[in-house]
Design an enzyme around this catalytic site. Sequence first.
Site, PDB file in Angstrom:
ATOM      1  N   LYS A  82       0.857  -1.186   0.000  1.00 33.03           N
ATOM      2  CA  LYS A  82       0.000   0.000   0.000  1.00 33.03           C
ATOM      3  C   LYS A  82       0.893   1.236   0.000  1.00 33.03           C
ATOM      4  O   LYS A  82       1.912   1.277   0.705  1.00 33.03           O
ATOM      5  CB  LYS A  82      -0.878  -0.045   1.258  1.00 33.03           C
ATOM      6  CG  LYS A  82      -1.973   0.985   1.348  1.00 33.03           C
ATOM      7  CD  LYS A  82      -2.838   0.698   2.578  1.00 33.03           C
ATOM      8  CE  LYS A  82      -3.993   1.659   2.715  1.00 33.03           C
ATOM      9  NZ  LYS A  82      -4.855   1.305   3.874  1.00 33.03           N
ATOM     10  N   SER A 157      -9.694   1.201   3.169  1.00 34.82           N
ATOM     11  CA  SER A 157      -8.883   2.070   2.333  1.00 34.82           C
ATOM     12  C   SER A 157      -7.852   1.333   1.487  1.00 34.82           C
ATOM     13  O   SER A 157      -7.292   1.899   0.555  1.00 34.82           O
ATOM     14  CB  SER A 157      -8.145   3.111   3.198  1.00 34.82           C
ATOM     15  OG  SER A 157      -7.255   2.456   4.106  1.00 34.82           O
ATOM     16  N   SER A 181      -9.791  -1.445   7.153  1.00 32.83           N
ATOM     17  CA  SER A 181      -9.228  -1.166   5.822  1.00 32.83           C
ATOM     18  C   SER A 181      -8.459  -2.308   5.180  1.00 32.83           C
ATOM     19  O   SER A 181      -8.115  -2.231   3.998  1.00 32.83           O
ATOM     20  CB  SER A 181      -8.324   0.071   5.885  1.00 32.83           C
ATOM     21  OG  SER A 181      -9.110   1.231   6.025  1.00 32.83           O
TER      22      SER A 181
END
Lengths: 463, 58
Positions: A82, A157, A181
Site C-alpha cells: 500500500k 482504504s 481497511s
Amino acid sequence: MSDQDLAFLGIGDAGRLIRDGKLTSVALTAATLEQTKQFEPTLNAYITQTPDMAMAAAERADADFAAGIDRGPLQGIPVAVKDLCATKGIRTTAGSKVLADWVPDFDATVVRKLAEGGAVLCGKLNLHEFAYGVTSANEHYGVVRNPWDTGRHPGGSSGGSGAAVAAGMCAGAVGSDTGGSIRIPAALCGVTGLMPSYGRVSRAGAVPLSWSLDHLGPLTRSVEDAALFLNAIAGYDPADTTSIQGDDDFDAAAQLGQSIEGLRIGVVRAHFRRVEPGVAAAVEEALRELAQLGAVIDDVELPLFDVARTLPILQVEAAAYHAEWLKERPEDYSDEVRSLLLWGATISGVDYVNALRLRREFTDEVREVMRDHDLIAMPTCPLVASRIDELSGAPLHYARLSAPWDMTGQPVLSVPCGFDADRLPVGLSLAARPMEEALLCRVGHAYQQATGWHLERPPLVSR
Amino acid sequence: MASEVAAEAGRRLENAGFRVTEDDLNRISRYLVRDNRMRTPATSTEPWCLPATTRWQS
C-alpha cells in the site's frame, strides 16, 4: 500452465514449485507483470509500478536459490505494498497530493522485511487518500475498481491491495487497517485479509492514520498465504514503540492442517441486524460449514459493540497528525478528507477521553466472552460492494462491523464465504484472542480446504 | 441542530487557526447527522439528530 494460471498461483504453491525446480521467480514475476499490464488500465490498483526493479529482484531470487540461499517463503514471490509504506527511492504518496512528490530515503520496516525475505516488489498500491475512507475513490490518483464488477468500489482504504490480489496482479499485498481497511476490501474483492494483533507488525515508516488503532497486515488469496506473508513481516521492531516483544517463536502457519473439532465459536446475533440478505445467507451457510467441521457454534452477546466508538478516537488522532498541513495547505486535500479532518479537530477532549474509557470497557467485555470462546464470527461487511456512480450512503456502513475490532488489539481474519445474488463476494470475519493468529489461520484454512470460495476468479480476468 | 453544532465547530476551528469554508461546514453538518443515525441501535427510540457532542453528557 498458462500465464494467467501462473499469476494466480498462491504463495505456498509457487514456493513449492520454485523449490522443486519446476518454476523460476523470473517466470512467475513476468506472468504477474503481464497480468498487471492487461488489467491495470481498468482497475487502477497501482499508483506506482516498478517492473524493472521487480525483474531484477526476481533474477536475484533465482540466483540465490541456485546458490542454495533460501530466505523464506516469500523469496521470489511477486508482492506489492500500500502506498503509505515508505520505500527508499520510490515515491510514496499515501494517496495524497500533500505527499505527491515524497521520495523517502528509507524503507518502512515492513518493506525492509519483505526485501530481506527475498520478496519481489512490483509496486505501490492505490488507496483512499491518507487511508481516511472506505471506497478507494481517490481524487488525486483515480478511482480503484472492483475486479468482480468494475462499476463498483473495491472497498478501502486498501482498495488497490484488494483489487490487485483479486486480479492476480500480485500474490500478496500489504494493507493497513484502522477501522476495517484490510478486511473490507478483502471481503468486497473476494480475497483473504488478516489484521494481526496490535503491535505484531511494525508500523515504523508507514504514514499513520490513527496511532492507537493502526495495524499493518497481508491481503492474499488464501489463509495459508496470509500466514506465510505475516510470518515474513511480523516481529519486534524497536522503531515502533507499540511493537510486541518476546514472541520470537511466532509462527502463524504453525497450526495449519489441524482439526478444528471442539473449538467454540461465538456469534453475536445482533451483528446480523441491518445486514443485506445475501450477506447474511452466505455467512449463515459458512457457520453451518464450520459446525460440520466440528466447531461448536453458539450465541454470545456484546452489548457495548454498538456503543463503543472507534470513530472519535480515529478522528482526533488523524486531526492531530494532519493539523499543521491542514492549516498550511488545506487546498491540497480532497473536500471529503479535509472536512473529515476538520470535524476531528472539533471533537472535545471530554468526548475523546470518554471514547477511550468505552474502548477499555468494550475490550473487557470481549475478553470476558472469549474466556470460554476461541473465536467470534460475524459478517465482515454488512453489504456487498456498492456502485461507484451511485450517490448513496452505503459505503458509510462498510465499517460498522469491522471498526470496533481495531480498538481491542485482537487479530481478525476475513475469508471469502460466497456470493450474493449478483455474484458479488461476501466475507466472513473471525476474531481470535490477542496473539492467537495461528489458531485463527488454522480455522480459516480448515474452512477454505472444505469450501473453495477463495479459488474463484473474478469475471474480468476469467474471460 | 447539526448545522448549529457545525457552525459552532466552525468558529472553534477558525480560532484554532484553521481555514474553514462554507462547503466544509455543510459537509461537517451532514457528517454529524449521518454519524448520529449510524450510531443509534435499531431498537433505540433516541432521536437520530442529537448532536454528537451530547452523547456522553447524559
